[in-house]
Write a protein that holds these residues in place. Sequence first.
Motif, PDB file in Angstrom:
ATOM      1  N   GLN A   1      35.480  21.715  19.024  1.00  0.00           N
ATOM      2  CA  GLN A   1      35.961  22.089  20.362  1.00  0.00           C
ATOM      3  C   GLN A   1      35.679  21.024  21.420  1.00  0.00           C
ATOM      4  N   ASP A   2      35.155  19.901  20.983  1.00  0.00           N
ATOM      5  CA  ASP A   2      34.877  18.819  21.925  1.00  0.00           C
ATOM      6  C   ASP A   2      36.173  18.033  22.177  1.00  0.00           C
TER       7      ASP A   2
ATOM      8  N   HIS B   1      32.829  19.246  25.223  1.00  0.00           N
ATOM      9  CA  HIS B   1      32.236  20.569  25.047  1.00  0.00           C
ATOM     10  C   HIS B   1      30.835  20.533  25.658  1.00  0.00           C
ATOM     11  N   ASN B   2      30.728  20.947  26.903  1.00  0.00           N
ATOM     12  CA  ASN B   2      29.445  20.867  27.605  1.00  0.00           C
ATOM     13  C   ASN B   2      29.369  22.012  28.628  1.00  0.00           C
TER      14      ASN B   2
ATOM     15  N   TRP C   1      32.310  22.351  31.142  1.00  0.00           N
ATOM     16  CA  TRP C   1      33.502  22.981  30.556  1.00  0.00           C
ATOM     17  C   TRP C   1      33.301  24.497  30.448  1.00  0.00           C
ATOM     18  N   SER C   2      32.123  24.924  29.947  1.00  0.00           N
ATOM     19  CA  SER C   2      31.894  26.376  29.744  1.00  0.00           C
ATOM     20  C   SER C   2      32.042  27.121  31.054  1.00  0.00           C
TER      21      SER C   2
ATOM     22  N   HIS D   1      41.278  17.299  19.728  1.00  0.00           N
ATOM     23  CA  HIS D   1      39.930  17.865  19.754  1.00  0.00           C
ATOM     24  C   HIS D   1      38.989  16.806  19.156  1.00  0.00           C
TER      25      HIS D   1
ATOM     26  N   ARG E   1      39.106  27.383  20.666  1.00  0.00           N
ATOM     27  CA  ARG E   1      38.425  27.621  21.946  1.00  0.00           C
ATOM     28  C   ARG E   1      39.000  26.799  23.090  1.00  0.00           C
ATOM     29  N   ARG E   2      39.885  25.836  22.772  1.00  0.00           N
ATOM     30  CA  ARG E   2      40.511  25.052  23.835  1.00  0.00           C
ATOM     31  C   ARG E   2      41.946  25.500  24.098  1.00  0.00           C
TER      32      ARG E   2
END
Length: 507
Positions: free
Chosen positions: A96-97, A119-120, A123-124, A357, A429-430
């Motif tokens: 998801q990164d 993915h950090n 982002w969340s 991704h 997740r993206r």
Amino acid sequence: MIPLLISLSLTLSGLYYFLVYRRLPTVSKWPPGPRGIPWIGRVWDLPRSHAYIRFQQWSKQYGDIYGITLFGSNHIFLASDKIAHELLSKRGALHQDRPAILQLEDSRNAPEYLPLLGHNAVWSRQRKLVTQIMTESIRTNHLDIPALELPQMLLELLSRPEEFQDHLENYSSRIIARLAYGDAQHYARVRIASQGLLEAISPAKYLSILVPPLRYLPKWLSPWKREETARHAEEREFFMRAQAGVAQEMRTGTAPWSFMKRCLESKSHTGMPDMECAYIVGMLGVAGVLTTSSAMMTYLLAMTLHPEWQVRVQEEVDRVCGNRMPIMSDSPQMPVLRAVIMEIMRWRPIVPAAIPHRTTEDDMYDGYFIPKGSHIHATTWAITRNPSQYPSPEVFDPDRWLQPSSPSYKAPLTEYPNIRNFTSFGYGRRVCIGQDLTQHEFFLAMGGMAWAMTVEKKRDGMGKEIEVPVHDYGTFVITKPEKFEFEVRPRTEKKVVMIEEWRREAK
Ligand code: HEM
């Protein structure tokens, strides 16, 4: 400087060979794919624009999963919806990164462009807030806003069809400006910001995206760095100014509902800095303009080339809606319109190479080793051309969504075809957060065009039809049809009067 870069590249290629290939577990292997010079890879084989066509050609040669190396980065390409789901959805936690986009200052960490963040934690928190705001906009019926802007777009198309790109991009911009800031006044700046960011992330404009070592050139040899600094400063000034306008309206109690209002209200518990709020909303504006307008342009192209489908959509619109335009609640009874929309998204994907991704842990798929740090490209162009799912993929054929014998058919027709979760919106997740808004925009705009007008090939002075280019699409990572000639006729004069009245009421 250039010879230095070349010798640096060759040294790194030797090092890469030693480190990466020696590292592969003995039982697994790197996926098949075009081989080039170690570390450098096959960069000469990658066109700066329309690279997605090359990616699809390679998938025919090497299979639905293949790998290449480019300047020390591993790239895995997927040409099958099943494999993309397997890796990016089911094992989404590993993939998801995002890789960095080198033309931008720090796309993975700077709290600016949500779709490009790594993915950090930034982002969340941004994804959580945006998901809440989008969910709320459905609950509070704000997704009906496209209907308010529709009459103006239809009248513009009817009077000056040759400017169709402007009309449709302005239509998308006005919708998103209303949603983002509560009214349409900022639409022109939203459109400029969208185009600016699109160019900044497109290799067709900046070679440095495809050839990362170029970033080490000094600033005086890198005009693209100066261009990026200027673009970013302009964008920031606009996003902050638009935010200040909404904040002022909130102080006087006159601010209508908007993404910005909700973002500013949420600051009491999120503690988000002003600049981040300005970028979250600005980015939503940017994400929603050139994507949605592209498909509406393809509608005009597809209907010009395939009048038989225009007739079928118009018959359905007339039967279900009578004398009024389609509204969202008509959707269950309008599978033909939905099939045309689906096929437009399949036939001419809007983001054909997708957004890559990045893998954060070593993974294995079907015996292939996917090293940590790999870029995973679920290439929409190749997936939507996979003949096992879409026979005769080059043919524009909405029937593939309507006929039970077709592999892409899904029942019941009151619900499917449905663009939700289609491969064009990505995976896991993206996955795209703008799907509901897109669904509203497409249904109303394409249904409205079918209700109001007939598009057809233009004729020259001799009465001969002017040919329409089928494959001429733009060079940036979000594509759109190049300008083409066509005629537009209102279906009846009474409808034109109705649209004019509707525009006066919608103002
Ligand atoms: C036809 C229209 C659209 C298409 C084809 C599209 C496509 C995409 C794609 C391919 C991704 C990346 C998915 C992935 O990495 O797997 C994405 C992400 C995203 N889209 Fe869209 N999009 C569209 C419309 C919109 C609209 C209207 C909005 C909002 C107003 C929007 C907001 C976003 C956001 C915020 C993300 C980032 C999600 C994340 O990284 O967590 N999109 N979109």
